[in-house]
Structures are given as structure tokens and as C-alpha cells.
Design a protein around this motif. Structure first.
Motif, short mmCIF file in Angstrom:
data_model
loop_
_atom_site.label_atom_id
_atom_site.label_comp_id
_atom_site.label_asym_id
_atom_site.label_seq_id
_atom_site.Cartn_x
_atom_site.Cartn_y
_atom_site.Cartn_z
N ILE A 1 0.86 -1.18 0.00
CA ILE A 1 0.00 0.00 0.00
C ILE A 1 0.89 1.23 0.00
CG2 ILE A 1 -0.29 -0.12 2.53
CD1 ILE A 1 -3.25 0.82 1.87
N VAL A 2 0.73 2.00 -1.05
CA VAL A 2 1.54 3.21 -1.24
C VAL A 2 0.68 4.39 -0.83
CG1 VAL A 2 2.84 4.61 -2.89
CG2 VAL A 2 2.73 2.11 -3.17
N THR A 3 1.06 5.06 0.25
CA THR A 3 0.17 6.07 0.82
C THR A 3 0.96 7.07 1.64
OG1 THR A 3 -1.75 6.40 2.25
CG2 THR A 3 -0.25 4.62 2.84
N ASP A 4 0.25 8.14 2.02
CA ASP A 4 0.88 9.13 2.89
C ASP A 4 0.47 8.93 4.34
OD1 ASP A 4 -1.44 11.86 1.98
OD2 ASP A 4 -1.74 9.77 2.59
N LEU A 5 -0.16 7.79 4.63
CA LEU A 5 -0.50 7.39 6.00
C LEU A 5 -1.39 8.42 6.70
CD1 LEU A 5 2.85 5.80 7.26
CD2 LEU A 5 0.74 4.65 6.63
N GLN A 6 -2.37 8.92 5.99
CA GLN A 6 -3.34 9.82 6.59
C GLN A 6 -4.07 9.13 7.73
OE1 GLN A 6 -4.56 12.85 6.41
NE2 GLN A 6 -4.39 13.71 4.36
N GLU A 7 -4.13 9.80 8.86
CA GLU A 7 -4.82 9.20 10.01
C GLU A 7 -6.30 9.00 9.72
OE1 GLU A 7 -4.52 9.97 14.72
OE2 GLU A 7 -5.53 11.54 13.59
#
Lengths: 624, 300
Positions: free
Chosen positions: A185-191
Motif C-alpha cells: 500500500i503506497v500512501t501518505d499514512l493519513q490518520e
């Protein structure tokens, strides 16, 4: 190959070694006598040694088979009805295309990480690409053509949706299927990405890896625009570490823009008021080249004929008597909501379009809700309405089940009180603090101060449990029915069964509940995730046809929560993944249990074991 | 010393003591060459008065019994029987089945003791005694003799007899019967686990030659009673064949078979005048032999 519902019982098959060992130890249990007059025995009913050995082997086989069959029966075997598991593995790259990925450099980093994931996948694996925001799309199904996957990655672009990890993981796990697999999973780790969305599960065997694109740049966003009398008030939020100056522009009916310079404190919001703004449609925009682009503008439809009031349904419509606390809780706060009281009999008098004007309905009584009223409420929820329901002595479970439709089987049993003399108190705890219902409560720990001496037992097929009482019963349940949703609370909201209204958490909880069930359905605004099917998923203005056939202009905006740059740590993310895997394992076990229940192979194993024992008994008696 | 002990192992002093002054006399007239206990077919001057016959012209006047004349005023002559010794052949079965013994004493050992005892008895009677060991053929033969030391030779031979093979009683009997030249006595010591009809035919062959036959049927108590309780794998001593049997199931059949076998021998051999005696190896030999000889002596 069969699967087993309780495979640990197969260890019982080891008991089959007992007759085997006994057979080996007692291979010659009989005495051996070298006898002279054997010829006189030949005509007697004797058994020659070869026959005896064969009989002994048969007895041994029957005993071993009986034990093994019993062990297999207890292990509850079944054959999985779904297609066979894939022989090769699958690597799925789930690329976050929410609007938080639109900041400068973020998407490029995401594409690079996605390419690396494709390139580094095991040589024997197939690869697939999923993009996700509010929903997920399988842009490249599992394939051995890695070039196609890489090309698809290059074509990805951020949209206007908010991050919903569940959607991405669900789509990716479907592509992995039942074989071995890995999801990157390629993401900006938004809460905010873990906000409850579609219920999703992950198989335990699927590996999940995170490819973090990194901390996004500071962002400035227009998080809300509202009409306050003749003025328009816009809330501008900055996540920058330092104060900064921005320009905010108001455009009404595509006319000339009114611009204001605003100084934004670090990591804070300010309200910008545009006085005497008149027109039909307004847009507020802020300049933020480096941050998320989609939240730089927000739209609002001005002077709606009906703004939409929250309806509270009680037995006789007397809110002061039957819904005092609920009424004042909903009316409190900066976002004052208009609250109307409806008696159960008055609900029947409301047309479908009149009911549809309420963004949410709080149902506190069903006494008096006759068939027409129930059908009206059912229609309301089915067409996207939001329902908040609190258990009480005035709620009939059957009526609620009628309202929520045949897809939801709700059981709302008689009040359960704590045993007399019990010194323990029953409290409420969220199952997932990231759910929007509990986000407004902060850490949610303050819920633990509320005591619930009396509750109703909730059970709903197809409903998701959002909170549990400390005694184990379901406390809050979310049920979907058609396009709408309902929140069912397992105790009353009028200070009779509990002291919830006396606690500070009551007001934000109730407001968030109403907001949650009614989001996107408020007259005049839709978020991207909840626009009707024929409306483009793009910020701006659109025409929506109502239930009564009339067309109205609505504003379509991005979810403001995506503007919040708060990130999760990798551990926190994986913790949530583990939770999904646990749920997935539970779901898989339930699915397996259903398949096993349908096949009932254990019965055949038991019968076979009994038959083996019967034959063994007969054979053993003959040789005794 | 060791050799002497070995040669005497089958000649139990207890048996010898029991034999005392018992005799084993032939019932038939035997042809011996020495003066002995047994009736001879030859008449003549002998100690033994046999009978009176009326005087016929030509008789030896010395044979007229004058006392009878004085009493009856008639002339009678005395006839005397000349007594002689006999050739006795002890036939001992050494087939593998004779090796069975349930109480520490096999049938062969018991039979060998019996053979030794009888050989001693015959030797004491100055009868010539020989030994023949057989299984399905004649294995060893020691001709009958009265020479000094012959008994010792017999005992040595008994000690050195090997374990035989399969049983075939009738074949060696026919062979030996054909080889005998004089009428005498044949003592058969065997478990007779063979076809009764063929055994009887073999024994009768001796009778055709005028030889008296004694049969000692030696059986182990387990063979007579079948006391086995547990499931038993019986292995044939001669063929090695194995049979698994539940004694409770087969006992009745087996006892019927063994009793029928014994009864057949008793009946068939008794019908032709062959002395048949069943001996259990659990019975003390001296008692069994004493009983037999006493009974025989009374019947003689």
C-alpha cells in the motif's frame, strides 16, 4: 483437499498409534506350543496362521480407521466451495489517489514507490494495481505483464476523494484471492484514512507492506463555508509549522471575486467573514500552491429554501418531556441545528419529500408508529436518510426492524439490568476510536465515565458493532439500509437508563452521531464520497433531483477531514491491518462454518467410524 | 564313570527295584536256543511235565508213568515240554512327535526308560533282546543277543538315538517283520500318531510270522486331556505347520479324536490278540510297568 473447521482435533488421530503399538507389542498374544498331535486339530474349527494374520491386520486396520474417522469427524471436515486457490502468488500495489496525494512531489514519490513494488515482486508472482480513495479501482488485474502494470502506474493521478484504506485493502485482497499474496500500500499514512467505511476483511495469509510517500508539505485548506445571516463565513485551516499569510477569495455566482488577506497561525484555523454576501452560489478559494490542491476551494449554495432540520420523533412530540437532553444537545455548539419534534402519529402525515428534508431523524419512540409511518421512514432511510435510534421502553424492536428493512434483522430485547447488589458498573467503550463517531470525543476515554445500569441487548445481522459495554453486550451498532444508515444505541438518551446526558461527552457524541448518519444528505451539500450516482465526483455545483421529482442545486465538496495532515505511524497502520485480518479470520471461520454446516461431512465420518467399530466387534468376537 | 552314568540314565533304579522277580513271559510259543522261560515247540526230555497220553506201541518205555499204571492199571506215557529263551525285539519310535513332553519328560524319554527296563527284564530272563529305532524308516538296529554286555550296548544305543523325522509306523514294522527269522516277541513303544489301520496291518505282519506283539502306546497327558486354555498357536513337531486354535472351541473335537484313536487301537489290536497298553508319561513308569506285568502274569 478437505479443510477442517477444528483442525486441532486431528491430533486425536495420533491415538490410532495405540492399537498399532498394542498390535506390535502383542503380535503373538497367544501361547505357542510345539504339539505332536496337530493332525488331530486339523478338522476342528481352527484358523490357520495365515488367515489369522490377515484377520489381525484387518482388525488393526478397522481400529485405526475408527479412531482416525472419529478424529476427522471432530475436526469437522468440509470442502471449500469457492474456486481453487491460485498456485502462484500475487503482488498487488494499492496506490493512494486521494486528494492528499496531490501536494507537490507527493504523487511522484507515490508512483516511484509503486514502480519499485512492481519491480521487486517475486519473479513467480503475478502483479496487479489498485488505486483507491473513497472507493477503489482495479486498474490492472493480476497479470504477468509487468510492463502493463508499470504503464498504468504512470497514468494514475490524484482525485478528489478522501483516503479510505479499507476500500483499497478490500479491492486488493479480492485480487489476491485465496492464493498466497502480498499487498503493498503506497500512501501518505493519513490518520483519517481508517474512518469507518465499507466493512472489509483481510485474509490472514495475505502479507501487507507499507510504502510511505513521506510527510506531506504544509497545507492550507478551506474546511467549511457557511452562511451566517447575510454573511458568508469561511474556515481556513493551516497545518504549517509557522504562521503564514494567505489570500482568501470569495466568488458569488461566478462574479467578481472579493479577496482578503489573512494571517494564519501555525497549525490552526481562522474564520474569515465576507459581509453582506448575496447570491445563489458561492465559492471560497485560498492560494496554496504546495499543499493539497483539491481543498483550496469550497462551494456553498446560498439561501436554501429549507436548510434541513433534525427531526426528533417521540411518542407525542413533546421534546421537553421526552427528549429534553437530546434536543438541547443537538441545538448546542457553534453549528446550531434546527431541531423539530415529531410525534409518531405526525410522522405518518409527512410525505416522502417532507421527510427527505431532514438530514437526520432521531427516533426515540415507536409507540404509535403505524404501518404507513413505518413505510415512510423505511423509504426515507432507503433513499439516503440518516437514523439515530436509542433503545428505551418506548422502542419496539419489530417496528425498528420494519423501518430498517428486511436486510437488517434487528433484535432489541428487554432491558437488562445489572444484578442487584453488584458493585461493578457498566461502561461503554468504542471498538475503533478512529470511527468518526468517536473522533470528536478525542481519545474517547471519557466515555468510560458514563455508567449504564440498564441497557437493551442489541443484535443485528449485517450491522457493524461500533462500541461495546464493559459487560460484553453491543453498545452502539451501525446498520445500512439502502443508501441510508442508522446508528442504534443500546440505552436511552433521556437520562432514565443511564447518566450519559450528565456527562460532557453526551453533546459531541450526539452531534457527531447525527452528523455521521446525515452526512452528504444535508440539503445543499454533498461530499465527493456521497454524491448521487448521476452527479460528477468533482468539486463544484450540480443539479440533483429530489425524491419528489424537483431539481435543486447542490454544492459538491471534498471531505474536509482529508485536509488534516495528521499521520499514522507504521505500527499504528499495521495494528489496524491486524484488526482487519482478525476480522477476516473471523469472517473466514464463519464462512467455513457455514460451508461445513451445509455439507455435514462429520456425520458420514461418525457413521463410518461406528460401522468400522461394529465390524471390528464382530470380527474380534469370532476370534475370541 | 560318566559313561556308566550315561548308559544307565534310562534304567531307573526305582524301576529295577519294582520289577523285582517279575517275569515277562511270551504268550506264544517261541523258538529260543537257550533254556528259558518260554514254551518251546519242541517236546522232549525236559523238566517241565506237559501232559499224559495213552501208551501206543512204539513209545519209549521210559516215558511210562508207573504210578499212574499202579493206580489205574493202564499204561500212560508222560509228555514233557522243552522250555527255551526267546528273541525279543524292542521297537522304539524316535520320530519328532516323540519329542513332545509337557512335564519335563518327553514321550521318547519315557519310552526309552520303558525300553531299557524291558531290556533289563529280558536280559535277566536270559532272553535275547534287540533294539530297533525307527521314524519313517528303520534308523538303528541292534540284533537280539544274550551276550554279556549286550544290555549295556542297548543302553548306550538308547542314549545316542537322534531325534527323528516324520512318523510312519507301518513301514518300519513291515521291514522288520520281513527280517525276522524266528518266532519271538516284538515290543513296540510309540505314540502311534499315525493311521491306525496301517499301523495295525504292520503289527499283524509280525503275527503272521508267529511273533507275539506287545504295543505300549505312549502319550503325554496334554495329548490325552488337551488342557490348553489360552488362544494357542500349535506348531506341528514334525511338519512345522502352524494352526491357531481357541482351545475352548476345539477341545471337544480334539478329545473325541484322540479318544477315538486310542479306542481304535485298543479294539483293532485286541481283536487280533495284540497286547495293547496305553501309558501316560505322567504316570510313574515303575507303577505302570508293574501293573502291566502283574496283570499279564495273572492272565498267563
Amino acid at each position: 483437499m478437505p479443510s477442517f473447521l477444528a483442525p486441532w482435533f486431528l491430533a486425536g488421530a495420533a491415538a490410532a498409534a495405540v492399537p498399532l503399538v498394542l498390535h506390535l507389542l502383542r503380535r503373538h498374544p497367544e501361547q505357542r506350543v510345539r504339539f505332536a498331535a496337530v493332525r488331530l486339530l486339523k478338522e476342528a474349527p481352527v484358523e490357520h496362521a495365515a488367515h489369522r494374520r490377515l484377520r489381525e491386520l484387518l482388525l488393526l486396520a478397522l481400529r485405526v480407521a475408527a479412531i482416525v474417522l472419529l478424529a476427522v469427524a471432530f475436526a469437522r471436515p468440509f470442502f471449500r466451495s469457492a474456486g481453487a486457490a491460485a498456485a502462484t502468488g500475487t503482488t498487488v500495489v494499492a496506490l493512494d489517489t486521494s486528494y492528499s496525494m496531490s501536494s507537490r512531489g507527493t504523487l511522484a514519490a507515490g508512483r516511484r514507490l509503486a514502480r519499485e513494488a512492481i519491480t521487486n515482486a517475486a519473479a513467480s508472482d503475478r502483479v496487479a494495481v489498485v488505486t483507491f480513495a473513497d472507493t477503489a479501482d482495479a486498474v490492472v488485474p493480476p497479470t504477468t505483464d509487468r510492463a502493463a502494470a508499470l504503464a498504468a502506474i504512470e497514468r494514475t493521478a490524484p482525485g478528489y476523494g478522501a483516503t479510505r484504506y479499507r476500500a483499497g485493502l478490500l479491492a486488493a485482497s479480492r485480487l489476491v484471492g485465496r492464493g498466497p499474496g502480498k499487498i503493498v500500500i503506497v500512501t501518505d499514512l493519513q490518520e483519517t484514512g481508517w474512518d469507518a467505511g465499507e466493512q472489509s476483511l483481510l485474509p490472514e495469509s495475505t502479507a501487507v507492506a507499507i510504502a510511505d510517500v513521506g510527510v506531506p508539505p504544509a497545507n492550507v485548506a478551506v474546511t467549511s463555508v457557511r452562511q451566517s445571516g447575510p454573511d458568508i463565513v469561511a474556515t481556513i485551516r493551516s497545518t504549517a509549522a509557522k504562521p503564514r499569510d494567505v489570500h482568501v477569495r470569495l466568488t458569488i455566482d461566478n462574479g467578481a471575486a472579493v479577496e482578503k488577506a489573512v494571517s494564519l497561525p501555525s497549525n490552526d484555523s481562522v474564520d474569515v467573514t465576507f459581509a453582506s454576501a448575496r447570491g445563489k452560489e458561492a465559492a471560497v478559494e485560498v492560494d496554496d500552491r504546495d499543499g493539497f490542491q483539491a481543498d483550496n476551494v469550497r462551494f456553498v449554495v446560498l439561501d436554501q429554501p429549507t436548510r434541513g432540520s433534525i427531526a426528533i420523533v417521540t411518542a407525542n412530540g413533546d421534546l421537553d418531556r421526552d427528549a429534553f437532553f437530546v434536543r438541547h444537545a443537538l441545538a448546542a455548539g457553534g453549528n446550531a441545528r434546527i431541531v423539530v419534534g415529531l410525534s409518531t402519529s405526525a410522522v405518518a402525515a409527512q410525505s416522502a419529500s417532507e421527510l427527505a428534508t431532514h438530514p437526520a431523524i432521531v427516533l426515540l419512540a415507536t409507540r404509535g408508529l403505524e404501518r404507513h409511518a413505518r413505510e415512510g421512514l423505511a423509504q426515507y432511510v432507503k433513499q439516503g436518510g440518516g437514523l439515530v435510534l436509542a433503545a428505551s421502553a418506548d422502542i419496539d424492536a419489530q417496528v425498528v426492524a420494519d423501518v430498517l428493512g428486511p436486510g437488517v434483522m434487528l433484535q432489541l430485547t428487554a432491558p437488562a439490568e445489572l444484578p442487584q447488589g453488584s458493585t461493578a458498573s457498566r461502561t461503554l467503550a468504542a471498538t475503533d476510536l478512529r470511527h468518526p463517531l468517536f473522533r470528536a470525543l478525542g481519545e474517547g476515554a471519557s466515555l468510560g465515565l458514563v455508567k449504564f445500569p440498564t441497557i437493551a441487548r442489541l443484535a443485528g445481522a449485517g450491522c457493524q458493532t461500533l462500541a461495546r459495554f464493559s459487560t460484553g453486550e453491543t453498545g452502539v451498532m451501525e446498520c445500512t439500509a439502502g443508501d441510508g444508515r442508522a446508528l442504534v444505541f443500546g440505552s436511552d438518551l433521556n437520562n432514565r437508563w443511564n447518566d450519559f446526558p450528565q456527562h460532557a461527552t453526551f453533546v459531541p457524541f450526539l452531534q457527531e452521531a447525527v452528523r455521521y448518519v446525515g452526512r452528504g444528505s444535508g440539503a445543499g451539500e454533498f461530499l465527493i464520497a456521497s454524491v448521487p450516482g448521476d452527479v460528477p465526483k468533482k468539486p463544484g455545483f450540480a443539479a440533483v433531483k429530489g425524491a419528489d421529482g424537483t431539481t435543486r442545486r447542490v454544492a459538491v465538496n471534498v471531505d474536509p477531514r482529508e485536509s488534516d495532515g495528521t499521520r499514522l505511524s507504521a505500527d499504528e497502520f499495521m495494528s489496524a491491518v491486524t484488526h482487519l485480518k482478525t476480522a477476516g479470520a473471523i469472517e473466514a471461520r464463519l464462512d467455513a462454518a457455514q460451508q461445513e454446516e451445509g455439507q455435514r461431512l462429520w456425520q458420514y465420518a461418525i457413521v463410518a467410524a461406528i460401522a468400522a467399530l461394529a465390524v471390528e466387534g464382530v470380527l474380534a468376537a469370532r476370534t475370541a | 564313570m560318566a559313561e556308566r552314568a550315561r548308559t544307565r540314565q534310562f534304567l531307573d533304579p526305582a524301576v529295577v527295584a519294582r520289577l523285582g522277580t517279575l517275569e515277562l513271559r511270551a504268550r506264544t510259543i517261541v523258538e529260543g536256543f537257550l533254556s528259558g522261560l518260554h514254551r518251546s515247540p519242541f517236546k522232549g526230555f525236559s523238566v517241565e511235565f506237559a501232559e499224559y497220553r495213552q501208551y501206543m506201541p512204539g513209545d519209549d518205555l521210559a516215558t511210562i508213568d508207573w504210578k499212574v499204571y499202579a493206580r489205574s492199571d493202564r499204561y500212560y506215557v508222560k509228555k514233557f515240554e522243552e522250555e527255551t529263551n526267546l528273541d525279543c525285539h524292542v521297537l522304539i519310535d524316535i520320530s519328532a512327535s516323540m519329542a513332545y513332553g509337557s512335564r519335563g519328560l518327553s514321550k521318547f524319554e519315557y519310552g526309552a526308560c520303558l525300553a531299557a527296563s524291558l531290556a533289563y527284564l529280558m536280559s535277566r530272563q536270559r532272553d535275547a533282546v534287540g533294539l530297533t529305532a525307527f521314524d519313517d524308516h528303520i534308523v538303528t538296529t541292534i540284533p537280539a543277543s544274550t551276550r554279556p554286555g549286550h544290555l549295556r550296548n542297548l543302553l548306550v544305543a538308547l542314549d545316542q538315538l537322534p531325534v527323528g523325522r516324520q512318523t510312519n509306523v507301518s513301514k518300519p514294522l513291515h521291514q522288520l517283520a520281513d527280517s525276522l527269522t524266528k518266532r519271538g516277541m516284538v515290543i513296540v513303544i510309540s505314540d502311534l500318531l499315525d493311521d491306525p489301520a496301517s499301523v495295525a496291518r504292520g503289527l499283524k505282519h509280525f503275527q503272521y510270522r508267529g511273533t507275539e506283539v506287545l504295543v505300549f502306546h505312549v502319550l503325554d497327558p496334554d495329548e490325552l486331556e488337551f488342557p490348553f486354555e489360552r488362544l494357542t498357536r500349535f506348531e506341528d513337531l514334525e511338519t512345522g505347520e502352524e494352526i491357531m486354535a481357541a482351545p475352548g472351541v476345539v477341545r471337544e473335537h480334539y478329545l473325541k479324536q484322540i479318544n477315538a484313536l486310542v479306542e481304535t487301537y485298543r479294539r483293532e489290536l485286541g481283536a487280533v490278540g495284540i497286547d495293547y497298553q496305553l501309558l501316560r508319561t505322567s504316570e510313574p513308569l515303575e507303577m505302570a510297568l508293574l501293573a502291566y506285568l502283574s496283570t499279564r502274569a495273572r492272565a498267563f
